[in-house]
Scaffold this motif. Structure first.
Motif, mmCIF file in Angstrom:
data_model
loop_
_atom_site.group_PDB
_atom_site.id
_atom_site.type_symbol
_atom_site.label_atom_id
_atom_site.label_comp_id
_atom_site.label_asym_id
_atom_site.label_seq_id
_atom_site.Cartn_x
_atom_site.Cartn_y
_atom_site.Cartn_z
ATOM 1 N N VAL A 197 0.844 -1.206 0.000
ATOM 2 C CA VAL A 197 0.000 0.000 0.000
ATOM 3 C C VAL A 197 0.879 1.257 0.000
ATOM 4 O O VAL A 197 0.641 2.204 -0.755
ATOM 5 N N GLU A 198 1.934 1.263 0.826
ATOM 6 C CA GLU A 198 2.845 2.416 0.894
ATOM 7 C C GLU A 198 3.465 2.699 -0.465
ATOM 8 O O GLU A 198 3.547 3.840 -0.917
ATOM 9 N N ASN A 199 3.888 1.631 -1.129
ATOM 10 C CA ASN A 199 4.504 1.755 -2.445
ATOM 11 C C ASN A 199 3.525 2.346 -3.456
ATOM 12 O O ASN A 199 3.906 3.160 -4.292
ATOM 13 N N ILE A 200 2.270 1.956 -3.379
ATOM 14 C CA ILE A 200 1.279 2.420 -4.354
ATOM 15 C C ILE A 200 0.858 3.869 -4.088
ATOM 16 O O ILE A 200 0.747 4.661 -5.019
ATOM 17 N N VAL A 201 0.643 4.229 -2.814
ATOM 18 C CA VAL A 201 0.204 5.612 -2.557
ATOM 19 C C VAL A 201 1.373 6.593 -2.491
ATOM 20 O O VAL A 201 1.178 7.801 -2.591
ATOM 21 N N GLY A 202 2.601 6.088 -2.350
ATOM 22 C CA GLY A 202 3.772 6.964 -2.373
ATOM 23 C C GLY A 202 3.924 7.836 -1.149
ATOM 24 O O GLY A 202 4.668 8.811 -1.165
ATOM 25 N N LYS A 203 3.208 7.512 -0.060
ATOM 26 C CA LYS A 203 3.371 8.283 1.169
ATOM 27 C C LYS A 203 4.238 7.508 2.156
ATOM 28 O O LYS A 203 4.483 6.331 1.993
ATOM 29 N N LYS A 204 4.701 8.192 3.169
ATOM 30 C CA LYS A 204 5.634 7.627 4.138
ATOM 31 C C LYS A 204 4.857 7.077 5.336
ATOM 32 O O LYS A 204 4.143 7.837 6.001
ATOM 33 N N PHE A 205 4.986 5.784 5.598
ATOM 34 C CA PHE A 205 4.293 5.187 6.733
ATOM 35 C C PHE A 205 5.189 5.207 7.968
ATOM 36 O O PHE A 205 6.414 5.300 7.856
ATOM 37 N N ILE A 206 4.562 5.080 9.127
ATOM 38 C CA ILE A 206 5.298 4.970 10.396
ATOM 39 C C ILE A 206 5.253 3.506 10.821
ATOM 40 O O ILE A 206 4.186 2.924 10.907
ATOM 41 N N ARG A 207 6.435 2.934 11.041
ATOM 42 C CA ARG A 207 6.539 1.505 11.367
ATOM 43 C C ARG A 207 7.057 1.310 12.778
ATOM 44 O O ARG A 207 8.078 1.890 13.143
ATOM 45 N N PHE A 208 6.384 0.456 13.547
ATOM 46 C CA PHE A 208 6.896 0.096 14.871
ATOM 47 C C PHE A 208 7.251 -1.376 14.892
ATOM 48 O O PHE A 208 6.490 -2.206 14.403
ATOM 49 N N GLY A 209 8.372 -1.711 15.486
ATOM 50 C CA GLY A 209 8.780 -3.119 15.586
ATOM 51 C C GLY A 209 10.272 -3.253 15.335
ATOM 52 O O GLY A 209 10.882 -2.396 14.706
ATOM 53 N N LYS A 210 10.844 -4.346 15.844
ATOM 54 C CA LYS A 210 12.257 -4.639 15.571
ATOM 55 C C LYS A 210 12.485 -4.660 14.065
ATOM 56 O O LYS A 210 11.617 -5.157 13.357
ATOM 57 N N PRO A 211 13.580 -4.209 13.514
ATOM 58 C CA PRO A 211 14.810 -3.826 14.204
ATOM 59 C C PRO A 211 14.804 -2.386 14.704
ATOM 60 O O PRO A 211 15.808 -1.939 15.236
ATOM 61 N N ASP A 212 13.708 -1.648 14.549
ATOM 62 C CA ASP A 212 13.693 -0.256 14.977
ATOM 63 C C ASP A 212 14.035 -0.133 16.462
ATOM 64 O O ASP A 212 13.541 -0.894 17.303
ATOM 65 N N SER A 213 14.860 0.845 16.802
ATOM 66 C CA SER A 213 15.357 0.924 18.176
ATOM 67 C C SER A 213 14.300 1.370 19.168
ATOM 68 O O SER A 213 14.448 1.133 20.363
ATOM 69 N N GLN A 214 13.207 1.984 18.680
ATOM 70 C CA GLN A 214 12.169 2.431 19.607
ATOM 71 C C GLN A 214 11.608 1.249 20.415
ATOM 72 O O GLN A 214 11.221 1.392 21.567
ATOM 73 N N MET A 215 11.590 0.093 19.790
ATOM 74 C CA MET A 215 11.135 -1.143 20.439
ATOM 75 C C MET A 215 12.022 -1.485 21.648
ATOM 76 O O MET A 215 11.521 -1.827 22.720
ATOM 77 N N PHE A 216 13.333 -1.413 21.442
ATOM 78 C CA PHE A 216 14.269 -1.754 22.510
ATOM 79 C C PHE A 216 14.262 -0.681 23.591
ATOM 80 O O PHE A 216 14.376 -0.966 24.782
ATOM 81 N N MET A 217 14.120 0.549 23.153
ATOM 82 C CA MET A 217 14.086 1.679 24.070
ATOM 83 C C MET A 217 12.912 1.576 25.025
ATOM 84 O O MET A 217 13.014 1.931 26.186
ATOM 85 N N PHE A 218 11.785 1.081 24.530
ATOM 86 C CA PHE A 218 10.588 0.949 25.360
ATOM 87 C C PHE A 218 10.869 -0.006 26.520
ATOM 88 O O PHE A 218 10.530 0.276 27.673
ATOM 89 N N ALA A 219 11.504 -1.137 26.213
ATOM 90 C CA ALA A 219 11.840 -2.110 27.255
ATOM 91 C C ALA A 219 12.897 -1.529 28.210
ATOM 92 O O ALA A 219 12.785 -1.651 29.430
ATOM 93 N N TYR A 220 13.879 -0.905 27.617
ATOM 94 C CA TYR A 220 14.976 -0.303 28.389
ATOM 95 C C TYR A 220 14.425 0.730 29.372
ATOM 96 O O TYR A 220 14.852 0.798 30.536
ATOM 97 N N ASP A 221 13.454 1.528 28.915
ATOM 98 C CA ASP A 221 12.879 2.566 29.760
ATOM 99 C C ASP A 221 12.090 1.998 30.931
ATOM 100 O O ASP A 221 12.062 2.584 32.017
ATOM 101 N N LEU A 222 11.441 0.851 30.694
ATOM 102 C CA LEU A 222 10.700 0.210 31.787
ATOM 103 C C LEU A 222 11.634 -0.134 32.936
ATOM 104 O O LEU A 222 11.292 0.037 34.110
ATOM 105 N N ILE A 223 12.820 -0.638 32.595
ATOM 106 C CA ILE A 223 13.796 -1.004 33.631
ATOM 107 C C ILE A 223 14.346 0.256 34.284
ATOM 108 O O ILE A 223 14.434 0.358 35.518
#
Lengths: 287, 287, 287, 287
Positions: B191-217
């Motif tokens: 879908v992103e490729n067809i509409v040509g807009k920039k999507f926001i992705r959450f999940g590994k390998p993105d560091s925000q995922m690791f940061m969330f766990a790190y912040d809990l500790i």
């Protein structure tokens, strides 16, 4: 900023006209109003013309018949060059016999059947027949359940090293003035990305499409690329492909490219048509 | 060529263990045999642990409950960090009110509901409500008709300039030992490729995922990244993401990466784990 | 169509301001005229501020000193968060000792030296030392011969399975009002594509950049993401990254994004800032 | 696992042989040992043959002369089809007059000069002549300073909407048994990515390359694609392109594809040659 040319003046300069279908001759509402006058003029002037279309959902006979139903009789099967025909040539040359799985309608499978190969809808592929499949074709976005079909295609290509052929390079197509549908080329791009294998794609802007039409003419008489002009509504397929093949090109503003965007789009893509026209209609009083 | 390490020896060197779920703790048949011993050992040794998973199809409470049903009680909701939770945080911070359209099961929509936003299945988006939609979420590959859902998503994003959030970056996932299914991240990429807009992705390998766990500790006590090790079965998500965040990493061979391929895959991708282990199981007699 | 906001009114709503450097505070001619008034106002109002920049060519001390030379003393080294600092943290955590090859100026290598690692300019890599190299850094587009440097980098990464780190995600940067230069991120993208390995990239829009700044504040006092606003001139880095991290965002029109293009760019990319301002200058009479 | 065929047996089945140059006929050390016997056999058997090469650095006359110097006289200019010739045809058809800027050696510019166009090395492009440039050609990776040349190309294409033509699609090429050099196609890919415009590429696997050779034969006598076999060392160019054009294909293991990797590479790319041979050498005692 941009210069709008008169379509008749352009036609007068060339011996052969290649037309894209959707956005040039027809749209979601039927024929582009007045387009029959263009073909009358072409006949009168003894110009050759071909329809060069990324459509693998139907045979040339069926495509021509759909124009006849709309009242345009000038388009005959022998004047239609479709990406489906390239797919058929590929199968003829490279897949001598056996089962060919496909995503598409039953109608789209005629390209397979007409060669004496055995077409198998993707819904029927299973562990008992997977080893007999010689190729996978992406033909049309209709005629199968997407979730089942796409997942079966992914697993077929992971298990078997067979050619995957995409008979339509478009990623989406217009269904109403406001709405798009994802085309089989869009689904194929997703499958290719997931399985990581290289697919074979037929359709504009690829030059094999233009070469096929060019060869039809050349079989009958000597022809130079300078005698041909390509008319289309889409910069990335019709104009890019025509330019690369060495043809002069006309962008018409009756389809994908809107008058208000044409300047920006040409500058941002770097794809420059030789001419720009509002439509491909030759007005009667111009004859 | 490659050196296989003992998982217990590795665990002994770190205070906190991050585990990927699929291919490490469970697979399509249930729990990885013996994995409960690992968690017994972690408790005995007073080690902290978290499950860091690209799964937005269910809430942490539902995910934990699924482990309990399989007999693994060590995994409690507060130990689960999912890409769904990052999606929820994003909505909380950036979408204060209104309707949020989604592709996924009704269950996956709980992330939307729990914030007081109004979830709308993609099948219900139409011309009468399209102007009230504040965001589009890609949550799960189940729960909707692909053809209808994907085409509606394409047209929604062409008509409205709203954020599109992908709650799972995976393009495909295993459903049996032989077969994959396309994941919602795969559909979103198309879908992103067809509409040509920039999507926001959450999940590994993105560091925000690791940061969330790190912040809990970090909310509870000072912590250094050197005290943490990430354990996963996939080079492109678990190992790449862990490495980039600055963690030591363990590749286990009980899932996506097979023992016979590990050497080639590390060399060809350039993604190098700190350690390689056959599984994440700590054998009883090793205690 | 678009609503232009007053920058002072925005600043008044937040406790912490993150600024992009190029196009916001400075440009190729020096400081953005009047920008020093913004920092006077921030001090007066007791607002915290940080510069969050994709610049790995110099240390924070050198970067701050360059602002001082232009007459802006409000920017001190401890207020600068650069992609170079993330690269340094990565090396600290993941490359304990040895030689690190780099593309960039001698000055850019200070991130390597300050950790006690041995920096080696790409021009000095050869068959006798290639086996001792522990990582390859892409730091700056100056300081080496491109043909020799890029080819050596390609062959180093084909022969050795070591991490390749890109300390600046930008592909190009403005050098005059009319001209761009290819940035080290552009060269790195070409090398990555050719060797087919996965590189590690630090810099906006990646969230690790924002997290680094966020953590600096959090070490001193509790902070919510709702208290912070990110100010930048580029949709794909500053605004996309700020949005994804959950921050409110301000697009200023004093750099990469021109007033005449802003509407089209937001619609075509789907990247929507919370606010749009002409510049980040707080006018004196507004105090 | 894989079946190795005898090259002579294959040659006996076809009337026309297309050969890739590098990795098939020659390598970095000179001719592939024994290859002259293949051409003796072809003459004896009255087979037609063509060299189909992604090389735009020299004219067919210069290329043929380089084979003669190595002792192989069977390769004459009229038997060489290069991507440079397609570039020349494009210029002839689409750029009637004026200045053409290029990246490459002075020698590579002969394709421009031979058409009566005015070649301008990228180093000489400046504000005083930029408005007169009609096209930009990427010809060769030698003959210009990369930093200056690439940056000038980027800015030329941002300021002028002119065609950018890449006369060699390869991204890299071997310079010794161990080392690669980035090819002009690799630099062009980086520039295209940065300016965001669509470039025109000539070279295998694109079918225009094969069509050019096919048309040369067709001008003299009727020919079917079934009479032709394409021999190459690279799956992604020679074999993919040959297959797509509808030719049978031979992968030889004397260049890019090593015997130990051939099985994995075919499976992972899905690109399947009709035959696999160790080399393209026809042994003397086989005559």
């Amino acid at each position: 900023m941009i210069h709008i040319d008169n379509f008749k003046t352009i036609v007068d300069k060339y011996n052969v006209i290649f037309f894209d279908a959707f956005g040039v001759i027809k749209n979601y509402q039927g024929l582009v109003p007045g387009i029959e006058k263009t073909f009358e003029y072409l006949k009168e002037q003894n110009k050759e013309y071909y329809i060069v279309t990324n459509d693998a959902s139907r045979s040339p006979v069926q495509l021509a018949s759909s124009y006849h139903k709309m009242g345009l009789h000038a388009i005959t099967p022998n004047r239609i060059i479709s990406s489906g025909m390239l797919t058929k040539e590929y199968l003829y040359l490279k897949v001598p016999e056996g089962m060919v799985a496909y995503l598409g309608t039953e109608g789209s499978a005629h390209y397979i059947e007409s060669l004496g190969l055995h077409p198998m809808p993707i819904s029927e592929v299973n562990d008992s027949n997977i080893d007999q499949i010689k190729a996978l074709l992406f033909l049309d976005d209709e005629g199968f359940d997407w979730q089942q079909g796409v997942n079966t295609a992914v697993n077929l290509l992971r298990k078997r090293t067979i050619p995957a052929i995409v008979a339509n390079t478009d990623h989406a197509y217009p269904v109403t003035i406001h709405d798009l549908s994802v085309a089989i080329g869009g689904l194929a791009m997703m499958v290719e990305n997931i399985v990581g294998k290289k697919f074979i794609r037929f359709g504009k802007p690829d030059s094999q499409m233009f070469m096929f039409a060019y060869d039809l003419i050349r079989d009958q008489r000597p022809i130079s690329k300078k005698e041909i002009v390509m008319v289309g509504d889409t910069l990335h397929t019709d104009i890019l492909g025509g330019n690369k093949f060495g043809l002069d090109t006309v962008l018409v503003l009756s389809g994908n490219t809107l008058p208000k965007d044409v300047d920006t789009r040409i500058t941002s893509t770097g794809i420059v048509p030789t001419y720009i026209c509002e439509t491909a209609v030759v007005e009667k009083d111009m004859f």
